[in-house]
Design a protein around this motif. Sequence first.
Motif, PDB file in Angstrom:
ATOM      1  N   TRP A  30       0.829  -1.207   0.000  1.00  0.00           N
ATOM      2  CA  TRP A  30       0.000   0.000   0.000  1.00  0.00           C
ATOM      3  C   TRP A  30       0.857   1.248   0.000  1.00  0.00           C
ATOM      4  CZ3 TRP A  30      -3.307   2.970  -1.463  1.00  0.00           C
ATOM      5  CH2 TRP A  30      -3.634   4.141  -0.793  1.00  0.00           C
ATOM      6  N   LEU A  34       0.278   4.269  -2.433  1.00  0.00           N
ATOM      7  CA  LEU A  34       0.030   5.607  -1.896  1.00  0.00           C
ATOM      8  C   LEU A  34       1.013   6.604  -2.485  1.00  0.00           C
ATOM      9  CD1 LEU A  34      -1.291   7.586   0.060  1.00  0.00           C
ATOM     10  CD2 LEU A  34       0.320   6.816   1.796  1.00  0.00           C
ATOM     11  N   LEU A 245      -6.856   5.029  -6.383  1.00  0.00           N
ATOM     12  CA  LEU A 245      -6.334   4.247  -5.262  1.00  0.00           C
ATOM     13  C   LEU A 245      -6.675   2.773  -5.437  1.00  0.00           C
ATOM     14  CD1 LEU A 245      -7.186   6.490  -2.173  1.00  0.00           C
ATOM     15  CD2 LEU A 245      -4.906   5.793  -2.885  1.00  0.00           C
ATOM     16  N   LYS A 294      -5.760   1.979   2.867  1.00  0.00           N
ATOM     17  CA  LYS A 294      -6.464   2.990   2.093  1.00  0.00           C
ATOM     18  C   LYS A 294      -7.781   3.406   2.753  1.00  0.00           C
ATOM     19  CE  LYS A 294      -9.123   0.101  -1.104  1.00  0.00           C
ATOM     20  NZ  LYS A 294      -9.454  -0.112  -2.534  1.00  0.00           N
TER      21      LYS A 294
END
Length: 345
Positions: A30, A34, A245, A294
């Motif tokens: 992640w 990100l 995302l 997220k």
Amino acid sequence: MRDDRAVTASDPVLDAPRGARPRRQHRWVWVTALTIVGLLLGVAVAAFAYLATLASSYDQAETMPTNEVFPTTRPPATNPKAVNILLLGSDSRSGLGGSVSDIRGQRADTMLLVHIPADRSGVQIISFMRDNWVEIPGHGEAKLNAALAYGGTPLLVQTLESIVDVRIDHVAITDFEGFKGLSTALDGVTVNNEVAFSKGGHRYEQGPIELQGDAALGYVRERYSFPDGDYQRVRNQQAFIKGMLDKLVSRETLTDPARIAASVDALAPYLAVDEGLDAGTVAALGLSLRDVDKSEILFLTSPTHGTGTVGSQSIVRPDWDGLAALSQALKDDKVPEYAATHTGQ
């Protein structure tokens, strides 16, 4: 001077995530995702899991000297372990190949304040309406985005810092063309579109839609198709970011370093960052965010009392009491609590 005259429209509501979300294992993937989204927003400069291979791509981004970014008058750093990053999106420039001084005279179409709390428990992304009627130091009252035209990036930073009374640590600017290239590099982004509209030969139906290239660029730009104008554009931009995302954390993206590298290559020519936001800074920030999921990224909009007019200008009226509460929440690292208790955030 703050004007509390009656408004002509109410402030639309942006839903914010509520409550705790279950954490995942292997959060390092992640962090990679990100970072790339951060590039779109100006938060980050290289994907942490691929830092060595992506550093050269990021070097295409323009570096802005500190004295051309920040004002000399600053609020104190009341929460020094927290990080506040101002992200500016421009719809009037084609790349950032020229001097950063060219930014003077332009107007920021999108202004986002990204707050990363000291304990790295999440990320809060706060949209500021460009037509907020505020006091611009040395120029009197005007729309917020006029600060960039009056005095470049330093004056815009000074204006925002005077509104929220919180120090901005970093600044990044991207042209909207970056949305186009990045969406194409990802082979499209699925967006949950709230309001159907047509623009530029593209039809955007209500519900889940797939966007890339020119269609993606048109989606994040448009505001004239909506009764509430820039409010809906802000919601559409946030919906696009959320969709990105989801695509970035998908297995097809995370297992494809070439796609990640292509994403950075697509955006870097449209990105400028302050000289403090270098690869080393971003790598350290990424490591500190390795446990962020997220679902712990919160989108909200600075509080307003809707729209109104000053002379012949259509403006957005700030909610100064709400902004005072938001300011305190930023200082105390309690933005999620603020969002949960303030209607419309």
